[in-house]
Scaffold this motif. Structure first.
Motif, PDB file in Angstrom:
ATOM      1  N   TYR A  77      58.648 -11.615   8.297  1.00  0.00           N
ATOM      2  CA  TYR A  77      58.169 -12.257   9.146  1.00  0.00           C
ATOM      3  C   TYR A  77      59.085 -11.390  10.044  1.00  0.00           C
ATOM      4  N   GLN A  78      59.130 -12.116  11.082  1.00  0.00           N
ATOM      5  CA  GLN A  78      58.893 -11.123  12.272  1.00  0.00           C
ATOM      6  C   GLN A  78      60.133 -11.928  13.387  1.00  0.00           C
ATOM      7  N   ALA A  79      61.126 -10.671  14.132  1.00  0.00           N
ATOM      8  CA  ALA A  79      62.069 -11.195  14.194  1.00  0.00           C
ATOM      9  C   ALA A  79      62.299 -10.786  15.591  1.00  0.00           C
ATOM     10  N   VAL A  80      62.042 -10.850  16.902  1.00  0.00           N
ATOM     11  CA  VAL A  80      62.773 -10.930  18.115  1.00  0.00           C
ATOM     12  C   VAL A  80      64.232 -10.815  18.486  1.00  0.00           C
ATOM     13  N   ASP A  81      65.264  -9.790  18.566  1.00  0.00           N
ATOM     14  CA  ASP A  81      66.542  -9.835  18.741  1.00  0.00           C
ATOM     15  C   ASP A  81      67.212 -11.083  17.862  1.00  0.00           C
ATOM     16  N   GLY A  82      66.854 -10.654  16.397  1.00  0.00           N
ATOM     17  CA  GLY A  82      66.849 -11.388  15.826  1.00  0.00           C
ATOM     18  C   GLY A  82      66.981 -12.996  15.025  1.00  0.00           C
ATOM     19  N   LYS A  83      65.685 -13.377  16.057  1.00  0.00           N
ATOM     20  CA  LYS A  83      65.551 -14.547  15.902  1.00  0.00           C
ATOM     21  C   LYS A  83      63.998 -15.022  15.030  1.00  0.00           C
ATOM     22  N   PRO A  84      63.461 -15.650  13.854  1.00  0.00           N
ATOM     23  CA  PRO A  84      62.922 -15.759  13.697  1.00  0.00           C
ATOM     24  C   PRO A  84      61.735 -16.104  14.696  1.00  0.00           C
ATOM     25  N   MET A  85      60.243 -15.381  14.600  1.00  0.00           N
ATOM     26  CA  MET A  85      59.611 -15.913  15.356  1.00  0.00           C
ATOM     27  C   MET A  85      58.603 -16.942  14.647  1.00  0.00           C
ATOM     28  N   SER A  86      57.824 -17.746  15.225  1.00  0.00           N
ATOM     29  CA  SER A  86      57.723 -19.187  14.648  1.00  0.00           C
ATOM     30  C   SER A  86      56.265 -18.491  13.609  1.00  0.00           C
ATOM     31  N   MET A  87      56.002 -19.256  12.750  1.00  0.00           N
ATOM     32  CA  MET A  87      54.597 -18.745  12.077  1.00  0.00           C
ATOM     33  C   MET A  87      54.092 -19.654  11.467  1.00  0.00           C
ATOM     34  N   PRO A  88      53.303 -19.308  11.342  1.00  0.00           N
ATOM     35  CA  PRO A  88      51.397 -19.972  10.861  1.00  0.00           C
ATOM     36  C   PRO A  88      51.498 -20.909   9.629  1.00  0.00           C
TER      37      PRO A  88
ATOM     38  N   GLN B 193      54.609  -8.292  17.268  1.00  0.00           N
ATOM     39  CA  GLN B 193      56.073  -8.124  17.644  1.00  0.00           C
ATOM     40  C   GLN B 193      57.505  -7.848  16.949  1.00  0.00           C
ATOM     41  N   GLY B 194      58.453  -6.780  17.726  1.00  0.00           N
ATOM     42  CA  GLY B 194      59.425  -7.729  17.098  1.00  0.00           C
ATOM     43  C   GLY B 194      59.832  -6.915  16.136  1.00  0.00           C
ATOM     44  N   GLU B 195      60.711  -6.489  15.141  1.00  0.00           N
ATOM     45  CA  GLU B 195      61.145  -6.046  13.347  1.00  0.00           C
ATOM     46  C   GLU B 195      60.794  -7.223  13.150  1.00  0.00           C
ATOM     47  N   THR B 196      60.760  -6.134  11.462  1.00  0.00           N
ATOM     48  CA  THR B 196      59.543  -7.064  10.261  1.00  0.00           C
ATOM     49  C   THR B 196      60.999  -7.237   9.703  1.00  0.00           C
ATOM     50  N   TYR B 197      60.797  -8.374   9.043  1.00  0.00           N
ATOM     51  CA  TYR B 197      62.280  -8.952   7.716  1.00  0.00           C
ATOM     52  C   TYR B 197      61.690  -8.827   6.807  1.00  0.00           C
ATOM     53  N   TYR B 198      62.066  -8.645   5.624  1.00  0.00           N
ATOM     54  CA  TYR B 198      61.794  -9.453   4.346  1.00  0.00           C
ATOM     55  C   TYR B 198      62.588 -10.245   3.806  1.00  0.00           C
ATOM     56  N   GLN B 199      61.611 -11.188   2.856  1.00  0.00           N
ATOM     57  CA  GLN B 199      62.604 -12.143   1.937  1.00  0.00           C
ATOM     58  C   GLN B 199      61.511 -12.386   0.265  1.00  0.00           C
TER      59      GLN B 199
END
Length: 692
Positions: free
Chosen positions: A422-433, A451-457
């Protein structure tokens, strides 16, 4: 699973079947029956090779009659859907590095038509509005065994590279005079092979006397899986089972009863190999529990009746041997009746929880009675969670300022279901479809903003439910639960929406792969083990589902299960009862369907009478997702009245309904407070409050 003793493995086919959530299977080519292409491939392989192993990588039972045409199919391995380590596990078995020790949790029929409900199941009769449970208590092996219908592979069957002998040494009782009396059968298991170290599953079945109630010929009451035994080595153990496992439900008297007579105990490594080995004589009738009726029939049900004469004739074959086998007598006065109060308790939680509930205003109570709508997420599983992308939902954050955390719920059941990235901006997850939550995000390509930083789960794909149950190994299942809980804790998830534990009533149910077995005792025991594993991690909990009679997927939101109270209690609720009484899961999820005209989510009989009053359940009861959406006969207020504590994932019309019915008095404020109290009780146990 084999036709010859020299063969070493169990069942199979070659492709994915097109069924699952919302869609049942078909009794046709490419599903229950091989497709033309599959049949051609098997024919060519068998023409080329003298020794063939057939591997079934399917989510359920298929018709294996084709195997009779190919004598060079010398082994059939039922791989099922074992998760991310499937290839390695298969190689280990083929190389002999691991010795098979699994057993079937379902009967495999000679033909689909052999099922007593074959013609009426789901879409087969053209009616998916009402599902008549015409077979009554005669589900799975209870039918095949009682009515002497041949099967290809029996319940509990499975081969090993090792061979074992099982000897019954004696029988004893425990805790007589209490509400939890047990019987213990002492057995010795010996590896009689010469080469392989292996494990065996010892299974206990009971044959009950045919009195005022017709009963199945035999039912599973207990089992034990040995430690690894070297050739010549043995293990002695006492397999204990509850006396209540021998009881039957008498609808006319609304009571669980042990009828007078001799109860035969059969011991073996499958149903077919189990032999009469001991007996228990009840010197009189004993009542274990008197109940109130639940979920009464509202229309005629032409239910299959047993043949007491035929069963008694089979019982005569072993009754004459009873004097030569270990036996014991239980006096009816040694059975203590359990007393149940059906008066509604509006405060069955601690004083601290009650005080916090009383501190909340009405609007907060309404918000807490559904999933959190404040973040603007959608209502689909996989899109309704925000803090943990891909999670199923979150509880309301309306009382965070007063110290009540919101908790995250994530779907299962084959591991934790979250978005891999998922993508996060300033550490806050962006809404995902929602598309990110299905098919590994395949349908979201080109939709997701990078946009933003990619995080992995990345989460572990554990075996599906049926595979786990076929291990008959509660310790392994507990360890799977512990592994899931570690990931829950890592990602900040409190409730796992698993395990699924509905009965395999018919092999065409599209969701059987998620569930465990056609037997309620095995299903309940496995679900309890999984719950114990997950809840060994402080603050994490399971959500056993789908409560109850979620046994078809076509028209699952509106299908009405027409079922007798006896069958409901003995077959479809029994597993849930075992899971609750053994492990107290944090949550229960009700099912979409109706039961005798009442939606499960709005059923006071299920949520309050059975779960809370009879079984002593103290956790949270929630709806399945969108249960109340556009269904005027299944409302949020109805859920509160029933004892269903939270409507998931929540939408504004639920709030409107709660406000309206509170205002007009059709919903008692105490009912709403009771529901919120159960939620707070669970939230305060959650990993949101663990500081270690």
């Amino acid at each position: 699973m084999t036709r010859r003793t020299k063969r070493r493995a169990r069942s199979g086919a070659t492709r994915s079947r097109q069924a699952g959530e919302g869609k049942d299977r078909i009794n046709g080519g490419g599903d229950f029956v091989l497709s033309e292409q599959e049949a051609q491939i098997i024919e060519r392989m068998c023409a080329l090779y003298p020794h063939v192993v057939l591997v079934l990588n399917t989510g359920g039972i298929i018709d294996l009659s084709f195997a009779d045409r190919y004598p060079n199919i010398e082994a059939i391995l039922y791989m099922h859907q074992p998760g991310m380590e499937a290839g390695n596990a298969l190689a280990d078995l083929f190389c002999g590095d691991v010795v098979p020790s699994g057993k079937l949790t379902d009967s495999w029929p000679c033909a689909y038509a052999d099922y007593p409900n074959a013609s009426v199941f789901s879409h087969n009769n053209g009616n998916v509005e009402k599902e008549a449970y015409v077979e009554g208590i005669y589900v799975g092996y209870r039918y095949f065994d009682t009515f002497a219908v041949p099967v290809r592979y029996c319940f509990g069957y499975g081969l090993s590279y090792a061979d074992f002998a099982i000897e019954t040494l004696g029988i004893e009782h425990f805790n007589l005079g209490t509400q939890e009396p047990e019987i213990g059968v002492k057995v010795r298991i010996t590896n009689t092979g010469e080469r392989y170290t292996g494990r065996e599953v010892v299974q206990l079945y009971v044959s009950c006397p045919q009195g005022r109630l017709d009963k199945e010929y035999r039912r599973l009451v207990g089992f034990h899986k040995t430690r690894p035994l070297k050739p010549g080595a043995g293990e002695e153990t006492t397999i204990r089972f509850a006396v209540s496992a021998m009881a039957s439900y008498h609808e006319d008297r609304a009571a669980w009863i042990l009828e007078e007579g001799r109860y035969g105990i059969f011991v073996g490594n499958s149903l077919d190999t189990a032999v009469f080995s001991a007996s228990v004589q009840m010197d009189g009738e004993a009542v274990l529990m008197e109940t109130e009726h639940i979920c009464p029939l509202r229309e005629f049900l032409d239910e299959l009746k047993g043949d007491a004469g035929q069963v008694d004739a089979r019982r005569q074959e072993w009754l004459g041997e009873a004097a030569d086998k270990p036996e014991m007598t239980i006096h009816s006065f040694d059975i203590q009746k359990k007393e149940i109060s059906y008066e509604r308790n509006f405060r069955d939680f601690s004083d601290e929880v009650a005080a916090f509930v009383d501190s909340l205003d009405t609007e907060q109570l309404i918000q807490l009675a559904t999933g959190d709508l404040s973040k603007g997420q959608g209502s689909n599983i996989g899109a309704a969670g925000n803090s943990v992308p891909g999670s199923a939902a979150e509880t309301s954050s309306c009382a965070v300022g007063q110290g009540l955390a919101a908790i995250v719920l994530a779907d299962g059941p084959a591991g934790l279901r979250l978005n891999k990235t998922y993508q996060a901006v300033d550490g806050k997850p962006m809404s995902m479809p929602f598309e990110m939550a299905i098919e590994d995000g395949y349908f979201a390509r080109g939709i997701v903003d990078s946009q933003g930083e990619t995080y992995y789960q990345y989460c572990t794909a554990i075996p599906v439910g049926t595979v786990l149950a076929q291990s008959w190994d509660t310790q392994v299942i507990r360890e799977c639960g512990m592994a899931v809980a570690q990931e829950m804790d890592e990602f900040g998830v409190t409730l796992w929406l698993a395990p699924g534990m509905n009965i395999h009533r018919n092999p065409l149910c599209g969701r059987n792969f998620e569930y465990y077995s056609e037997d309620p005792l095995l299903s309940g025991t496995v679900a309890a083990a999984m719950t114990d594993g997950v809840q060994s991690q402080k603050g994490c909990g399971t959500t056993i589902k789908h409560y109850a009679c979620n046994n078809q997927e076509d028209n699952r939101m509106h299908s009405d299960s027409i079922v007798s109270e006896r069958a409901l209690r003995e077959i479809y609720l029994r597993g849930f009862e075992i899971a609750v009484t053994k492990s107290q899961p944090m949550a229960i999820m009700t099912s979409y369907n109706l039961i005798n005209g009442v939606h499960a989510a709005n059923s006071y009989d299920l949520c309050t009478k059975a779960a809370r009053n009879e079984w002593g359940y103290r956790g949270l009861i929630m709806t399945d997702w969108t249960t109340t959406h556009n269904r005027p006969d299944c409302t949020a207020s109805g859920c509160m009245r029933a004892g269903n504590d939270i409507v998931m994932p929540g939408y504004e019309k639920d709030h409107e309904n709660l406000r309206k019915e509170l205002a007009d008095g059709t919903l008692d404020l105490r009912e709403l407070k009771l529901a919120v109290g159960h939620l707070i009780h669970i939230i305060w146990q959650s990993n949101q409050y663990i500081t270690e």
